[in-house]
Motif scaffolding. Structure first.
Motif, PDB file in Angstrom:
ATOM      1  N   ALA A  32     -44.368 -47.495  28.949  1.00 20.10           N
ATOM      2  CA  ALA A  32     -42.773 -47.192  28.447  1.00 20.10           C
ATOM      3  C   ALA A  32     -42.285 -46.159  28.774  1.00 20.10           C
ATOM      4  CB  ALA A  32     -42.405 -47.667  27.080  1.00 20.10           C
ATOM      5  N   VAL A  33     -42.893 -44.874  28.438  1.00 15.64           N
ATOM      6  CA  VAL A  33     -42.621 -43.430  28.570  1.00 15.64           C
ATOM      7  C   VAL A  33     -42.390 -43.239  30.261  1.00 15.64           C
ATOM      8  CG1 VAL A  33     -43.173 -41.131  28.502  1.00 15.64           C
ATOM      9  CG2 VAL A  33     -43.452 -42.427  26.295  1.00 15.64           C
ATOM     10  N   PHE A  34     -43.463 -43.695  30.949  1.00 16.24           N
ATOM     11  CA  PHE A  34     -43.428 -43.447  32.244  1.00 16.24           C
ATOM     12  C   PHE A  34     -42.280 -44.065  33.009  1.00 16.24           C
ATOM     13  CE2 PHE A  34     -47.447 -41.230  31.931  1.00 16.24           C
ATOM     14  CZ  PHE A  34     -47.407 -40.305  32.399  1.00 16.24           C
ATOM     15  N   SER A  35     -42.197 -45.319  32.488  1.00 15.29           N
ATOM     16  CA  SER A  35     -41.226 -46.335  33.079  1.00 15.29           C
ATOM     17  C   SER A  35     -39.599 -45.530  32.961  1.00 15.29           C
ATOM     18  CB  SER A  35     -41.069 -47.567  32.560  1.00 15.29           C
ATOM     19  OG  SER A  35     -42.272 -48.209  32.758  1.00 15.29           O
ATOM     20  N   ILE A  36     -39.492 -44.943  31.551  1.00 12.59           N
ATOM     21  CA  ILE A  36     -38.219 -44.260  31.126  1.00 12.59           C
ATOM     22  C   ILE A  36     -38.145 -43.205  32.312  1.00 12.59           C
ATOM     23  CG2 ILE A  36     -37.162 -43.034  29.510  1.00 12.59           C
ATOM     24  CD1 ILE A  36     -38.088 -45.214  27.596  1.00 12.59           C
ATOM     25  N   LEU A  37     -39.061 -42.270  32.270  1.00 11.32           N
ATOM     26  CA  LEU A  37     -39.208 -41.083  33.217  1.00 11.32           C
ATOM     27  C   LEU A  37     -38.815 -41.490  34.623  1.00 11.32           C
ATOM     28  CD1 LEU A  37     -42.070 -39.017  31.628  1.00 11.32           C
ATOM     29  CD2 LEU A  37     -39.556 -38.598  31.286  1.00 11.32           C
ATOM     30  N   PHE A  38     -39.535 -42.405  35.085  1.00 12.65           N
ATOM     31  CA  PHE A  38     -39.230 -42.605  36.333  1.00 12.65           C
ATOM     32  C   PHE A  38     -37.793 -43.336  36.548  1.00 12.65           C
ATOM     33  CE2 PHE A  38     -39.457 -45.780  40.135  1.00 12.65           C
ATOM     34  CZ  PHE A  38     -39.732 -44.896  40.903  1.00 12.65           C
ATOM     35  N   ALA A  39     -37.297 -44.137  35.691  1.00 12.58           N
ATOM     36  CA  ALA A  39     -35.829 -44.473  35.731  1.00 12.58           C
ATOM     37  C   ALA A  39     -34.681 -43.242  35.801  1.00 12.58           C
ATOM     38  CB  ALA A  39     -35.653 -45.435  34.617  1.00 12.58           C
ATOM     39  N   LEU A  40     -35.275 -42.358  34.767  1.00 16.93           N
ATOM     40  CA  LEU A  40     -34.266 -41.008  34.982  1.00 16.93           C
ATOM     41  C   LEU A  40     -34.288 -40.302  36.129  1.00 16.93           C
ATOM     42  CD1 LEU A  40     -34.895 -39.956  31.215  1.00 16.93           C
ATOM     43  CD2 LEU A  40     -32.692 -40.916  32.144  1.00 16.93           C
ATOM     44  N   ALA A  41     -35.688 -40.217  36.853  1.00 16.02           N
ATOM     45  CA  ALA A  41     -35.907 -39.575  37.974  1.00 16.02           C
ATOM     46  C   ALA A  41     -35.133 -40.352  39.347  1.00 16.02           C
ATOM     47  CB  ALA A  41     -37.286 -39.406  38.334  1.00 16.02           C
ATOM     48  N   THR A  42     -35.087 -41.742  39.093  1.00 10.98           N
ATOM     49  CA  THR A  42     -34.386 -42.283  40.166  1.00 10.98           C
ATOM     50  C   THR A  42     -32.864 -42.105  39.999  1.00 10.98           C
ATOM     51  OG1 THR A  42     -36.349 -43.900  40.099  1.00 10.98           O
ATOM     52  CG2 THR A  42     -34.196 -44.577  41.036  1.00 10.98           C
ATOM     53  N   TRP A  43     -32.491 -42.425  38.640  1.00 13.55           N
ATOM     54  CA  TRP A  43     -30.664 -42.080  38.481  1.00 13.55           C
ATOM     55  C   TRP A  43     -30.509 -40.721  38.981  1.00 13.55           C
ATOM     56  CZ3 TRP A  43     -28.977 -38.563  34.831  1.00 13.55           C
ATOM     57  CH2 TRP A  43     -27.502 -38.510  34.907  1.00 13.55           C
ATOM     58  N   GLY A  44     -31.210 -39.609  38.681  1.00  9.43           N
ATOM     59  CA  GLY A  44     -30.823 -38.463  39.188  1.00  9.43           C
ATOM     60  C   GLY A  44     -30.887 -38.174  40.693  1.00  9.43           C
ATOM     61  N   ASP A  46     -30.409 -40.437  42.881  1.00  7.23           N
ATOM     62  CA  ASP A  46     -29.222 -41.255  43.140  1.00  7.23           C
ATOM     63  C   ASP A  46     -27.922 -40.795  42.944  1.00  7.23           C
ATOM     64  OD1 ASP A  46     -27.996 -43.853  44.072  1.00  7.23           O
ATOM     65  OD2 ASP A  46     -27.331 -44.202  42.073  1.00  7.23           O
ATOM     66  N   THR A  47     -27.919 -40.186  42.067  1.00  8.60           N
ATOM     67  CA  THR A  47     -26.645 -39.391  41.562  1.00  8.60           C
ATOM     68  C   THR A  47     -26.200 -38.079  42.641  1.00  8.60           C
ATOM     69  OG1 THR A  47     -26.774 -39.648  39.314  1.00  8.60           O
ATOM     70  CG2 THR A  47     -25.462 -38.149  39.927  1.00  8.60           C
ATOM     71  N   VAL A  48     -27.232 -37.498  42.725  1.00  8.19           N
ATOM     72  CA  VAL A  48     -27.207 -36.389  44.000  1.00  8.19           C
ATOM     73  C   VAL A  48     -27.137 -36.864  45.258  1.00  8.19           C
ATOM     74  CG1 VAL A  48     -28.742 -34.591  44.983  1.00  8.19           C
ATOM     75  CG2 VAL A  48     -28.863 -34.752  42.290  1.00  8.19           C
ATOM     76  N   GLU A  51     -23.488 -37.905  45.348  1.00  9.98           N
ATOM     77  CA  GLU A  51     -22.062 -36.664  45.420  1.00  9.98           C
ATOM     78  C   GLU A  51     -22.461 -35.853  46.766  1.00  9.98           C
ATOM     79  OE1 GLU A  51     -20.155 -35.618  43.326  1.00  9.98           O
ATOM     80  OE2 GLU A  51     -20.705 -37.525  42.111  1.00  9.98           O
ATOM     81  N   LEU A  52     -23.578 -35.982  47.328  1.00  5.73           N
ATOM     82  CA  LEU A  52     -23.851 -35.539  48.884  1.00  5.73           C
ATOM     83  C   LEU A  52     -22.885 -36.166  49.911  1.00  5.73           C
ATOM     84  CD1 LEU A  52     -27.480 -34.312  48.776  1.00  5.73           C
ATOM     85  CD2 LEU A  52     -25.467 -32.688  48.779  1.00  5.73           C
ATOM     86  N   ILE A  53     -23.175 -37.505  49.643  1.00  4.79           N
ATOM     87  CA  ILE A  53     -22.592 -38.662  50.711  1.00  4.79           C
ATOM     88  C   ILE A  53     -20.977 -38.533  50.510  1.00  4.79           C
ATOM     89  CG2 ILE A  53     -21.947 -40.675  51.079  1.00  4.79           C
ATOM     90  CD1 ILE A  53     -25.071 -41.161  50.547  1.00  4.79           C
ATOM     91  N   LYS A  54     -20.551 -38.331  49.143  1.00  2.00           N
ATOM     92  CA  LYS A  54     -18.972 -38.078  48.906  1.00  2.00           C
ATOM     93  C   LYS A  54     -18.445 -36.838  49.428  1.00  2.00           C
ATOM     94  CE  LYS A  54     -18.769 -40.636  44.512  1.00  2.00           C
ATOM     95  NZ  LYS A  54     -18.735 -40.436  43.048  1.00  2.00           N
ATOM     96  N   LEU A  55     -19.399 -35.522  49.336  1.00  2.00           N
ATOM     97  CA  LEU A  55     -18.785 -34.456  49.795  1.00  2.00           C
ATOM     98  C   LEU A  55     -18.720 -34.433  51.485  1.00  2.00           C
ATOM     99  CD1 LEU A  55     -20.838 -31.827  47.580  1.00  2.00           C
ATOM    100  CD2 LEU A  55     -18.469 -32.033  47.828  1.00  2.00           C
TER     101      LEU A  55
END
Length: 62
Positions: A32-44, A46-48, A51-55
């Motif tokens: 569960a912990v590694f799944s949450i960490l991986f999901a947060l890393a993927t979200w991060g 994706d967000t970056v 933003e780069l594509i928008k710029l």
């Protein structure tokens, strides 16, 4: 096919050992912990990239 099924069931009964309840609980927490960490890393990432594509397109279109 029936022989394969019989041998598989026999192997499960004789050769497979299940972990204890405590060990299973610990492993579940680790997964569960590694799944949450991986999901947060993927979200991060994706967000970056978003933003780069928008710029990039804001600069190309203007």
């Amino acid at each position: 096919m029936l022989t394969y099924i019989r041998e598989s069931v026999e192997e499960l009964r004789n050769n497979v050992t299940l972990p204890s309840r405590a060990e299973s609980s610990n492993l579940m927490v680790v997964v569960a912990v590694f799944s949450i960490l991986f999901a947060l890393a993927t979200w991060g990432v994706d967000t970056v990239f978003s933003e780069l594509i928008k710029l990039y397109f804001d600069n190309v279109l203007n």
